[in-house]
Design an enzyme around this catalytic site. Structure first.
Site, mmCIF file in Angstrom:
data_model
loop_
_atom_site.group_PDB
_atom_site.id
_atom_site.type_symbol
_atom_site.label_atom_id
_atom_site.label_comp_id
_atom_site.label_asym_id
_atom_site.label_seq_id
_atom_site.Cartn_x
_atom_site.Cartn_y
_atom_site.Cartn_z
ATOM 1 N N LYS A 216 41.233 3.110 -22.121
ATOM 2 C CA LYS A 216 39.848 2.990 -21.646
ATOM 3 C C LYS A 216 38.898 3.360 -22.765
ATOM 4 O O LYS A 216 39.103 4.369 -23.434
ATOM 5 C CB LYS A 216 39.631 3.924 -20.460
ATOM 6 C CG LYS A 216 38.248 3.811 -19.867
ATOM 7 C CD LYS A 216 37.653 5.139 -19.417
ATOM 8 C CE LYS A 216 37.251 6.023 -20.544
ATOM 9 N NZ LYS A 216 36.406 7.160 -20.170
ATOM 10 N N ASN B 277 40.387 13.740 -22.504
ATOM 11 C CA ASN B 277 39.021 13.360 -22.877
ATOM 12 C C ASN B 277 37.952 13.998 -21.996
ATOM 13 O O ASN B 277 36.782 13.929 -22.301
ATOM 14 C CB ASN B 277 38.878 11.835 -22.822
ATOM 15 C CG ASN B 277 39.149 11.272 -21.441
ATOM 16 O OD1 ASN B 277 39.947 11.830 -20.696
ATOM 17 N ND2 ASN B 277 38.494 10.193 -21.100
ATOM 18 N N SER C 177 55.915 12.362 -29.635
ATOM 19 C CA SER C 177 55.953 12.176 -28.181
ATOM 20 C C SER C 177 55.462 13.407 -27.436
ATOM 21 O O SER C 177 55.589 14.532 -27.914
ATOM 22 C CB SER C 177 57.396 11.894 -27.736
ATOM 23 O OG SER C 177 57.800 10.681 -28.311
ATOM 24 N N ALA D 265 19.562 -16.477 0.724
ATOM 25 C CA ALA D 265 20.546 -15.399 0.617
ATOM 26 C C ALA D 265 20.195 -14.222 1.527
ATOM 27 O O ALA D 265 20.571 -13.092 1.259
ATOM 28 C CB ALA D 265 20.627 -14.939 -0.834
ATOM 29 N N GLY E 111 23.155 -19.453 -0.718
ATOM 30 C CA GLY E 111 23.814 -18.415 -1.507
ATOM 31 C C GLY E 111 25.266 -18.208 -1.142
ATOM 32 O O GLY E 111 25.999 -17.536 -1.873
ATOM 33 N N LYS F 208 26.536 -10.739 2.809
ATOM 34 C CA LYS F 208 27.523 -11.803 2.586
ATOM 35 C C LYS F 208 27.506 -12.343 1.158
ATOM 36 O O LYS F 208 28.565 -12.507 0.542
ATOM 37 C CB LYS F 208 27.282 -12.934 3.581
ATOM 38 C CG LYS F 208 28.185 -14.123 3.345
ATOM 39 C CD LYS F 208 28.222 -15.084 4.491
ATOM 40 C CE LYS F 208 26.968 -15.913 4.619
ATOM 41 N NZ LYS F 208 27.163 -17.022 5.567
ATOM 42 N N ARG G 56 29.723 -12.564 10.611
ATOM 43 C CA ARG G 56 31.140 -12.907 10.832
ATOM 44 C C ARG G 56 32.035 -12.396 9.707
ATOM 45 O O ARG G 56 33.258 -12.435 9.812
ATOM 46 C CB ARG G 56 31.288 -14.414 11.020
ATOM 47 C CG ARG G 56 30.723 -14.846 12.380
ATOM 48 C CD ARG G 56 30.572 -16.336 12.476
ATOM 49 N NE ARG G 56 31.851 -17.002 12.441
ATOM 50 C CZ ARG G 56 32.042 -18.245 11.995
ATOM 51 N NH1 ARG G 56 31.011 -18.936 11.550
ATOM 52 N NH2 ARG G 56 33.231 -18.782 11.996
HETATM 53 C C1 UD1 Z 1 24.399 -24.094 7.358
HETATM 54 C C2 UD1 Z 1 23.766 -25.409 7.812
HETATM 55 C C3 UD1 Z 1 24.859 -26.396 8.157
HETATM 56 C C4 UD1 Z 1 25.770 -26.587 6.958
HETATM 57 C C5 UD1 Z 1 26.312 -25.258 6.447
HETATM 58 C C6 UD1 Z 1 26.986 -25.469 5.116
HETATM 59 C C7 UD1 Z 1 21.610 -24.923 8.877
HETATM 60 C C8 UD1 Z 1 20.900 -24.743 10.155
HETATM 61 N N1 UD1 Z 1 22.913 -25.171 8.968
HETATM 62 O O1 UD1 Z 1 25.122 -23.547 8.449
HETATM 63 O O2 UD1 Z 1 24.287 -27.650 8.519
HETATM 64 O O3 UD1 Z 1 26.828 -27.467 7.301
HETATM 65 O O4 UD1 Z 1 25.248 -24.328 6.235
HETATM 66 O O5 UD1 Z 1 27.623 -24.299 4.689
HETATM 67 O O6 UD1 Z 1 20.988 -24.863 7.832
HETATM 68 N N2 UD1 Z 1 20.063 -17.689 5.530
HETATM 69 C C9 UD1 Z 1 18.889 -17.038 5.247
HETATM 70 N N3 UD1 Z 1 18.034 -16.732 6.278
HETATM 71 C C10 UD1 Z 1 18.291 -17.079 7.565
HETATM 72 C C11 UD1 Z 1 19.502 -17.752 7.850
HETATM 73 C C12 UD1 Z 1 20.354 -18.054 6.807
HETATM 74 O O7 UD1 Z 1 18.613 -16.732 4.095
HETATM 75 O O8 UD1 Z 1 17.454 -16.791 8.414
HETATM 76 C C13 UD1 Z 1 20.992 -17.991 4.422
HETATM 77 C C14 UD1 Z 1 22.341 -17.316 4.559
HETATM 78 O O9 UD1 Z 1 22.354 -16.071 3.883
HETATM 79 C C15 UD1 Z 1 23.288 -18.313 3.893
HETATM 80 C C16 UD1 Z 1 22.590 -19.646 4.086
HETATM 81 O O10 UD1 Z 1 21.241 -19.375 4.408
HETATM 82 O O11 UD1 Z 1 23.427 -18.039 2.524
HETATM 83 C C17 UD1 Z 1 23.217 -20.483 5.184
HETATM 84 O O12 UD1 Z 1 23.187 -19.774 6.402
HETATM 85 P P1 UD1 Z 1 24.449 -19.699 7.376
HETATM 86 O O13 UD1 Z 1 24.079 -18.797 8.497
HETATM 87 O O14 UD1 Z 1 25.674 -19.423 6.616
HETATM 88 O O15 UD1 Z 1 24.450 -21.210 7.933
HETATM 89 P P2 UD1 Z 1 25.699 -22.033 8.458
HETATM 90 O O16 UD1 Z 1 25.923 -21.700 9.874
HETATM 91 O O17 UD1 Z 1 26.824 -21.900 7.518
HETATM 92 MG MG MG Z 2 27.187 -20.678 5.836
#
Ligand code: UD1
Ligand code: MG
Length: 449
Positions: free
Chosen positions: A334, A369, A388, A9, A104, A22, A15
């Site tokens: 509330k 309140n 009223s 996470a 995550g 995220k 993006r």
């Molecule tokens: C990743 C997978 C891809 C898969 C996809 C599924 C890799 C290299 N690629 O790509 O094969 O199809 O997920 O959704 O694993 N994160 C970290 N530290 C980092 C990088 C990422 O904690 O240095 C965490 C991100 O917060 C995220 C998760 O790892 O929750 C996945 O990273 P993300 O950058 O979303 O990978 P994808 O490009 O989606």
């Molecule tokens: Mg991803």
């Protein structure tokens, strides 16, 4: 065999174009990370580790909201998913069991699917990867299989034209013995399009050592990974569709299900009716036979059996609506308990208040309140009647059976059965209305005024 989970996470999720990390973006009113942690409950993990980075403290707080046992480890630089998993190496140095990696940003993986993944490991595979057939595989890592199962995973950016045509994709979830997994990650390089350590590379490394890798397939709807706001909106749609099906199956009538929005913890009892265009925020439960009418917004509210809410009602956190009570149009409640059978039917604000059973608050009743600094309570007894357009200046009490005349500003307590007038006394001047009107018309005819 014991299981540990590591949830990644730390990524910024650039993006998303957001100042919020995220994994803290929400689906059904719950952060993505908490969805991921909840799916993992089926594995009954002995250890739960979340790797945090961007927005570390906020992400850790969200994680701990799922359980005090959750360990948060910081990944200072985001050098890829493999590097992220490696951050848990020291914490799990003595752990002798399976490690399941979850992402995550992937909120919908079900417990049953994770159990099937675990079964692939107990069935003999050295490594098990959760995959899915994507309708549109763009952006996902591809699972390249051969006669002996999974050979390697290739990321979209690094894939050849032929590999991109593969629709079997990587969900990100994988299982392997913890020791083996950390060992393999040690061999992962950064020779790829992103210059990062990909977790996915461990499959090819393991295969080169003669280890086996199994693919466990699950429906694509479970593996939706969120990288963009469009993905987030798609995930919300998937969540809402499921929540609507669940509400209907549980015995609620939704006149137009596609216009009703649920939170992750909304509970509707049997025979609840929800009219079109209703939104449930987190923390709402609705009792048997209650009716929620159109354009109402409920959050942190309990609605007892047979109550009627809306149309156009707003229930905010701490609203507790008693059995058979009625909350009508343009009424906001509330932190207030509305007794059984009480009525607040029109244009009212009831905040920080207790309203007794059978009391009736007329149109335009306002509990004042807030004095600008402190909040104060208004207490209204059973069967009281508030005329009223009355303002109840808290702290104030109207006792059981008390009666407040319309248009009153109530600043002193009203005793049981008493009548309170809190308005200027009316004076009538015989004939003066007609005389005044005549004078005004004459003035207008003379071009004055
Ligand atoms: C990743 C997978 C891809 C898969 C996809 C599924 C890799 C290299 N690629 O790509 O094969 O199809 O997920 O959704 O694993 N994160 C970290 N530290 C980092 C990088 C990422 O904690 O240095 C965490 C991100 O917060 C995220 C998760 O790892 O929750 C996945 O990273 P993300 O950058 O979303 O990978 P994808 O490009 O989606
Ligand atoms: Mg991803």
């Amino acid at each position: 065999m014991q299981t540990a989970i590591v949830v990644l996470a730390a990524g910024q999720g650039s993006r998303m174009r957001s100042s919020r990390p995220k994994v803290l973006h929400e689906v059904g009113g719950l952060p993505l990370l908490r969805h991921a942690l909840r799916s993992a409950a089926a594995l009954n993990p002995a250890r739960r580790i979340v790797v945090t980075g961007h927005g570390g403290e906020a992400v850790a707080a969200a994680a701990r909201a799922e359980g005090r046992d959750i360990e948060c480890i910081t990944q200072t630089e985001q050098n890829g998913t493999g590097h992220a998993v490696a951050q848990a190496r020291a914490a799990l140095a003595d752990f002798d069991g399976d490690l399941v990696v979850l992402y995550g940003d992937t909120p919908f993986i079900t417990g049953t699917t994770l159990e099937r993944l675990a079964a692939a490991r107990t069935g003999g595979a050295d490594m098990a990867v959760l995959g899915f057939e994507a309708a549109d595989p763009t952006g996902y890592g591809r699972l390249i299989t051969g006669p002996e199962g999974l050979e390697r995973i290739v990321e979209e950016r690094d894939a050849s034209q032929a590999e991109r045509a593969v629709r079997l994709c990587n969900s990100g979830v994988m299982a392997a013995p913890a020791g083996l997994l950390f060992d393999l990650i040690g061999g992962v390089g950064t020779d790829n399009a992103k210059g990062e350590q990909y977790l996915t590379d461990i499959i090819a490394l393991g295969r080169a050592r003669g280890l086996s890798a199994a693919v466990v397939a699950c429906p694509e709807a479970e593996t939706l990974g969120i990288n963009t706001r469009a993905d987030l909106a798609a995930a919300e749609a998937v969540f809402q569709a499921g929540a609507r099906r669940a509400a209907l199956a549980a015995g609620a009538t939704l006149t137009a299900p596609e216009t009703v929005f649920f939170a992750h913890d909304t509970t509707l009892a049997e025979d609840v009716t929800v009219a079109p265009f209703v939104t449930f925020g987190p923390g709402v439960s609705v009792g048997r036979g209650a009716e929620i009418r159109s354009f109402s917004h409920l959050e942190g509210a309990q609605v007892a059996a047979g109550a009627q809410i809306g149309p156009y009602a707003r229930l905010r956190p701490g609203a507790e609506i008693g059995a058979g009570a009625r909350i009508g149009n343009f009424v906001e409640v509330k932190a207030a308990e509305i007794g059984a059978g009480a009525k607040v039917n029109h244009l009212s604000y009831v905040g920080d208040a207790g309203i007794g059973e059978g009391a009736n608050l007329g149109a335009g009743t306002i509990t004042c309140n807030y004095d600008g600094v402190f909040k104060h309570r208004t207490q209204i007894g059973a069967d009281a009647f508030i005329g009223s357009n009355s303002a109840l200046v808290a702290p104030v009490t109207v006792a059981e059976g008390g009666y407040v005349a319309s248009g009153s500003t109530v600043t002193r307590d009203v005793g049981p059965g008493d009548l309170a007038f809190g308005r200027a006394r009316q004076e009538n001047k015989p004939g003066l209305g007609a005389r005044l009107m005549k004078k005004l018309r004459q003035a207008k005819a003379a071009g004055r005024g």
